[in-house]
Motif scaffolding. Structure first.
Motif, PDB file in Angstrom:
ATOM      1  N   ILE A   8     -34.699 -77.665 -40.464  1.00  0.00           N
ATOM      2  CA  ILE A   8     -33.513 -78.336 -40.983  1.00  0.00           C
ATOM      3  C   ILE A   8     -33.893 -79.164 -42.191  1.00  0.00           C
ATOM      4  CG2 ILE A   8     -32.310 -78.453 -38.788  1.00  0.00           C
ATOM      5  CD1 ILE A   8     -33.211 -81.520 -38.928  1.00  0.00           C
ATOM      6  N   GLU A  10     -32.033 -82.165 -44.926  1.00  0.00           N
ATOM      7  CA  GLU A  10     -30.834 -82.918 -45.236  1.00  0.00           C
ATOM      8  C   GLU A  10     -30.151 -82.334 -46.462  1.00  0.00           C
ATOM      9  OE1 GLU A  10     -31.059 -87.331 -44.701  1.00  0.00           O
ATOM     10  OE2 GLU A  10     -33.192 -86.906 -44.569  1.00  0.00           O
ATOM     11  N   VAL A 135     -23.959 -74.347 -41.854  1.00  0.00           N
ATOM     12  CA  VAL A 135     -23.342 -73.585 -40.778  1.00  0.00           C
ATOM     13  C   VAL A 135     -21.968 -74.198 -40.516  1.00  0.00           C
ATOM     14  CG1 VAL A 135     -23.520 -72.952 -38.371  1.00  0.00           C
ATOM     15  CG2 VAL A 135     -25.543 -73.009 -39.789  1.00  0.00           C
ATOM     16  N   THR A 151     -22.589 -79.644 -38.858  1.00  0.00           N
ATOM     17  CA  THR A 151     -23.286 -80.906 -39.134  1.00  0.00           C
ATOM     18  C   THR A 151     -23.271 -81.112 -40.640  1.00  0.00           C
ATOM     19  OG1 THR A 151     -25.354 -79.677 -39.191  1.00  0.00           O
ATOM     20  CG2 THR A 151     -24.794 -80.779 -37.149  1.00  0.00           C
ATOM     21  N   ILE A 154     -26.634 -81.964 -42.607  1.00  0.00           N
ATOM     22  CA  ILE A 154     -27.880 -81.211 -42.373  1.00  0.00           C
ATOM     23  C   ILE A 154     -27.592 -79.731 -42.545  1.00  0.00           C
ATOM     24  CG2 ILE A 154     -29.597 -80.603 -40.655  1.00  0.00           C
ATOM     25  CD1 ILE A 154     -29.486 -83.227 -39.533  1.00  0.00           C
ATOM     26  N   GLN A 155     -28.496 -79.085 -43.207  1.00  0.00           N
ATOM     27  CA  GLN A 155     -28.359 -77.642 -43.354  1.00  0.00           C
ATOM     28  C   GLN A 155     -29.522 -76.949 -42.673  1.00  0.00           C
ATOM     29  OE1 GLN A 155     -27.370 -76.154 -47.160  1.00  0.00           O
ATOM     30  NE2 GLN A 155     -25.726 -77.616 -47.490  1.00  0.00           N
ATOM     31  N   LEU A 156     -29.292 -75.685 -42.437  1.00  0.00           N
ATOM     32  CA  LEU A 156     -30.283 -74.931 -41.691  1.00  0.00           C
ATOM     33  C   LEU A 156     -31.094 -74.076 -42.646  1.00  0.00           C
ATOM     34  CD1 LEU A 156     -31.067 -74.064 -38.702  1.00  0.00           C
ATOM     35  CD2 LEU A 156     -29.740 -72.034 -39.186  1.00  0.00           C
TER      36      LEU A 156
ATOM     37  N   ILE B 204     -30.377 -88.225 -36.820  1.00  0.00           N
ATOM     38  CA  ILE B 204     -30.770 -86.926 -37.380  1.00  0.00           C
ATOM     39  C   ILE B 204     -31.178 -85.977 -36.267  1.00  0.00           C
ATOM     40  CG2 ILE B 204     -32.502 -85.794 -38.795  1.00  0.00           C
ATOM     41  CD1 ILE B 204     -32.298 -87.991 -40.751  1.00  0.00           C
ATOM     42  N   GLN B 207     -28.075 -84.607 -34.695  1.00  0.00           N
ATOM     43  CA  GLN B 207     -27.443 -83.606 -35.543  1.00  0.00           C
ATOM     44  C   GLN B 207     -28.239 -82.309 -35.514  1.00  0.00           C
ATOM     45  OE1 GLN B 207     -24.810 -84.263 -38.425  1.00  0.00           O
ATOM     46  NE2 GLN B 207     -24.194 -85.311 -36.584  1.00  0.00           N
ATOM     47  N   GLU B 208     -29.520 -82.467 -35.526  1.00  0.00           N
ATOM     48  CA  GLU B 208     -30.352 -81.279 -35.546  1.00  0.00           C
ATOM     49  C   GLU B 208     -30.149 -80.453 -34.274  1.00  0.00           C
ATOM     50  OE1 GLU B 208     -34.452 -82.083 -35.630  1.00  0.00           O
ATOM     51  OE2 GLU B 208     -34.990 -79.973 -35.370  1.00  0.00           O
ATOM     52  N   LEU B 210     -27.561 -80.365 -32.411  1.00  0.00           N
ATOM     53  CA  LEU B 210     -26.237 -79.731 -32.523  1.00  0.00           C
ATOM     54  C   LEU B 210     -26.333 -78.451 -33.338  1.00  0.00           C
ATOM     55  CD1 LEU B 210     -23.557 -82.421 -33.363  1.00  0.00           C
ATOM     56  CD2 LEU B 210     -23.465 -80.717 -31.563  1.00  0.00           C
ATOM     57  N   LEU B 211     -26.950 -78.585 -34.472  1.00  0.00           N
ATOM     58  CA  LEU B 211     -27.010 -77.455 -35.395  1.00  0.00           C
ATOM     59  C   LEU B 211     -27.790 -76.301 -34.800  1.00  0.00           C
ATOM     60  CD1 LEU B 211     -26.328 -76.461 -38.193  1.00  0.00           C
ATOM     61  CD2 LEU B 211     -28.461 -77.401 -38.991  1.00  0.00           C
ATOM     62  N   ARG B 212     -28.930 -76.614 -34.237  1.00  0.00           N
ATOM     63  CA  ARG B 212     -29.746 -75.530 -33.697  1.00  0.00           C
ATOM     64  C   ARG B 212     -29.040 -74.850 -32.535  1.00  0.00           C
ATOM     65  NH1 ARG B 212     -35.250 -75.238 -35.139  1.00  0.00           N
ATOM     66  NH2 ARG B 212     -35.854 -76.887 -36.595  1.00  0.00           N
ATOM     67  N   VAL B 215     -26.329 -72.573 -33.886  1.00  0.00           N
ATOM     68  CA  VAL B 215     -26.767 -71.332 -34.527  1.00  0.00           C
ATOM     69  C   VAL B 215     -27.362 -70.370 -33.524  1.00  0.00           C
ATOM     70  CG1 VAL B 215     -28.446 -70.404 -36.104  1.00  0.00           C
ATOM     71  CG2 VAL B 215     -27.090 -72.369 -36.766  1.00  0.00           C
TER      72      VAL B 215
END
Lengths: 217, 546
Positions: A8, A10, A135, A151, A154-156, B204, B207-208, B210-212, B215
């Motif tokens: 990840i 920012e 996402v 989010t 934050i990007q993937l 962070i 959030q991380e 959540l994102l993972r 996906v």
């Protein structure tokens, strides 16, 4: 089969990452806008739930569809030593009737997401693809135009490389050595393993973005 | 610069050597002034020098890599890194310079290496070019002041220096502020890595995760069932693939029929029955492939050739006749239908024009049907010019079905079914069998005809003066004796025809077609055709062929 790692970053550092990737990869970025529809079959239809993903590339003038199946990851002591995740992956381009077909077969929509960002495809020991994307989720079914980020801050970042059972170790090492180039900005890990952000990211991003102040000696 | 650096390095090493050598001897050793030592800050300088060295070597490696791989280097990036290196070097040298006054070049050994350079290093006289430079600069400086007495010259120079000093200081301030803003390294010590405070790190982390999760496993992306309403405005890449309705999930059996469809038809077939019926009607209408009557095109609804055969063989008509739904069923169907009307409406926007016409017609029909049903089974409660009684009369038996404005046709549909069911069983089965074979497209053109034929049932004569060739069928049907149709108000008929056409389809179909979308489609058409394909089939044929 593919080797994959995720990380990840920012959103504020994404531009710096792009500069870094541009420098490392040597190719120009491709824009990325993919609508990913994940279909799951009815559990009544089989013993094991089967999941298939339909990816629609919206960046092309004519949307192209791809069907992708992600299998289980490699397990075992050997797998634990490799720093990337190796999993089976089957991918194929399909016509736009794929969605109808899968619906007819009994697959139902499980979830969908929209990836918006950019990608780099290059060769460095293996054919590596790096995608940096935000996402997005859709609040209404299939409303890709109204997607919001899951989010926002934050990007993937995903680094993948196709591999086969014969060469996956080389591909894995190529991917992990590439990842070290990105160390100042982000840490990459197997999907599912969380990494956090890198403390040097801010400084590295600044140095990458700056024009450089030249002081003459 | 390099020389100075070399000197500084030498100084350091010499210092270290001196200090190392000293301890064993109790003799009074020469120590540097403590202040100087502190200012010199040897350790820090060493660290910085080493890190700088590493950075430079890294950059050189990169260049090497560029050269090897023949890629174009990213100049902006390189310049950025160069600037970093430059800055760091300048900082180190500056630190040393402050204390270099305390040191003097003191070569211990004069050997071949040093011999040539030593005189130059030790001499204090400027080189000739430097001397010329120096003189010219001095002249420039003292340009207006040569004639003034010395003290005033000094004064002027001092003021000049002060001004310059002030300017430099303000510039330095700006630079320092910018540095702080961009987290550049300060001039003292190596750069301190910024650490995230705990709260930020936790956020962070959250959030991380959540994102993972989103996906990799779709967590947080699954819409609850009630929110899974298809948006009316589908994105372009899905517009052709999904029906506007509730179901991506339900895929009708009509898919088989789709495959025969020509692409222009929208995928209305998927979806609930109501939608399906209407949608498939549109598709059927538009279908041109696989239809025996190849003449029908996608626009055929309006342009259907007056094919004389009212598609007696259509399975639709047959099924219609066979499966008259119970009133309750019909009502439910129509209610469903009405719910889907919204979606239909929206969907219509997306259809191509031709299909829009069809869809509109169907839509109106469905609307009518729904209204009709809701108001009570077979009760034509709409105020219609024809008169309410007539409607009721119609409902009773195969009789006088007044064709009200559109709405009445809803009732007609029901009644028609009844009528049909009253037909002889043999006729029904014959029709049914016959109907199995024909394609939809054949039946479709007769929709209007069947509609009108329905109106014929109630003994109304259709003044089928309509523009539509299909309507001409109805006129032929009018004289169908079997239906015992009386003459009705031709004017009203004309009015009604259009609406009849639209409404006719859905109603009957719904009645009959619950489970199978295909059937619905077929029924829809069949219903229309059924009227025509009434046991007096032969008669109708003749009439139609006229």
């Amino acid at each position: 089969m593919e080797c994959v790692v995720q990380g990840i970053i920012e959103t504020q550092h994404v531009e710096a990452l792009e500069i870094l990737l541009q420098g490392i990869c040597g190719v120009h970025r491709d824009r990325l806008r993919v609508h990913e529809i994940c279909l799951k079959n009815n559990p009544n239809l089989g013993n094991v739930a089967s999941e298939v993903r339909l990816l629609c590339d919206l960046e092309q003038p004519e949307p192209t569809w791809t069907v992708k199946h992600l299998g289980g990851a490699m397990r075992g002591a050997g797998a634990e030593q490799i720093s990337v995740l190796v999993r089976s992956m089957v991918e194929s381009k399909v016509s736009k009737n794929a969605l109808r077909l899968f619906n007819a077969l009994g697959y139902k929509l499980d979830h969908e997401l929209l990836r918006v960002g950019f990608a780099f495809h290059f060769q460095r020991g293996a054919q590596i693809t790096v995608t940096v994307s935000s996402v997005n989720k859709m609040l209404k079914l299939h409303a890709t135009d109204e997607a919001v980020p899951v989010t926002p801050g934050i990007q993937l970042v995903e680094v993948t490389a196709p591999a086969s059972s014969e060469n996956y170790t080389e591909v894995a090492s190529a991917v992990s050595s590439f990842c070290e180039y990105l160390a100042p900005l982000l840490h990459l890990s197997k999907p599912g393993v969380s990494t956090g952000v890198v403390p040097t990211a801010a400084a590295a991003a600044v140095s990458l973005m700056s024009d450089g102040g030249g002081t003459t000696l | 610069m390099a020389a100075m650096e070399g000197v500084a390095m030498q100084d350091q090493s010499q210092q270290q050597q001196q200090q190392q050598l000293v301890p064993p001897q109790p003799v009074a050793v020469e120590r540097l002034n403590q202040a100087v030592v502190q200012q010199l800050n040897l350790e820090a300088v060493k660290t910085r020098a080493i890190s700088l060295f590493k950075a430079i070597s890294r950059i050189l490696e990169d260049f090497d890599a560029y050269a090897r791989t023949n890629t174009t280097p990213k100049w902006q990036d390189i310049l950025g890194q160069y600037s970093m290196v430059n800055l760091e070097l300048f900082n180190i040298v500056d630190e040393i310079r402050k204390v270099s006054k305390a040191f003097v070049v003191h070569p211990k050994n004069v050997n071949a290496e040093n011999a040539t350079i030593l005189p130059v290093m030790l001499s204090s006289k400027l080189l000739p070019e430097m001397e010329i430079d120096d003189n010219s600069k001095r002249e420039q400086l003292l340009l207006g002041m040569q004639n003034l007495p010395i003290p005033s010259q000094i004064e002027k120079l001092k003021s000049r220096i002060d001004m310059i000093g002030a300017a430099c200081e303000s510039a330095e301030k700006v630079l320092a502020d910018t540095r702080k803003a961009y987290c550049f390294g300060t001039r003292q010590g190596p750069q301190i890595l910024p650490t995230l405070d705990k709260g930020q790190a936790l956020k962070i982390q959250e959030q991380e995760n959540l994102l993972r999760a989103a996906v990799n496993s779709g967590e947080g992306l699954r819409l609850p069932g009630d929110q899974r309403q298809m948006t009316p405005a589908l994105p372009m890449h899905l517009v052709d693939l999904l029906p506007v309705g509730d179901g991506v999930h339900t895929f009708s059996d009509a898919s088989g029929m789709y495959m025969k469809n020509t692409p222009p038809l929208s995928s209305n077939s998927i979806g609930n029955q109501g939608n399906l019926l209407q949608a498939s009607g549109a598709q059927l209408i538009g279908r041109s492939a696989a239809s025996p009557s190849a003449a029908t095109s996608a626009t055929s609804f309006d342009n259907t050739t007056a094919s004389p055969v009212p598609y007696a063989n259509s399975p639709r008509s047959g099924t219609n006749m066979m499966n008259t739904p119970s009133p309750q069923q019909q009502q439910q169907q129509q209610q469903q239908q009405q719910q889907q009307q919204q979606q239909q409406r929206q969907k219509m926007m997306q259809l191509p024009h031709q299909q829009q016409l069809l869809a509109q017609q169907q839509f109106r029909q469905s609307q009518m049907q729904g209204l009709g049903q809701l108001h009570g089974q077979h009760q034509m409660q709409f105020s219609q010019p024809m008169g309410h009684q007539q409607f009721q009369g119609r409902q009773m038996a195969s009789g006088h079905v007044q064709h009200g404005i559109g709405q009445s046709q809803l009732g007609q549909g029901n009644q028609l079914n009844r009528h049909l069911s009253q037909f002889s069983g043999a006729a029904n089965s014959a029709l049914f069998n016959a109907a199995q074979g024909t394609s939809n497209s054949q039946m479709i053109p007769n929709m209007s005809a069947t509609v009108s034929s329905q109106s014929l049932l109630p003994r109304m004569q259709f003044g089928l003066a309509g523009n539509n060739p299909q309507r001409s069928h109805a006129s032929q049907m009018l004289s169908d004796q079997m239906f015992n149709m009386g003459a009705s108000n031709p004017g009203s008929m004309i009015q009604q025809q259009q609406q009849q056409q639209q409404q006719h389809n859905t109603q009957g179909a719904f009645g009959n077609m619950q489970p199978n979308a295909q059937n619905l489609q077929s029924n829809m058409v069949a219903l229309q055709n059924a009227q025509q394909n009434h046991p007096n089939f032969a008669q109708q044929r003749q009439q139609n062929q006229q």
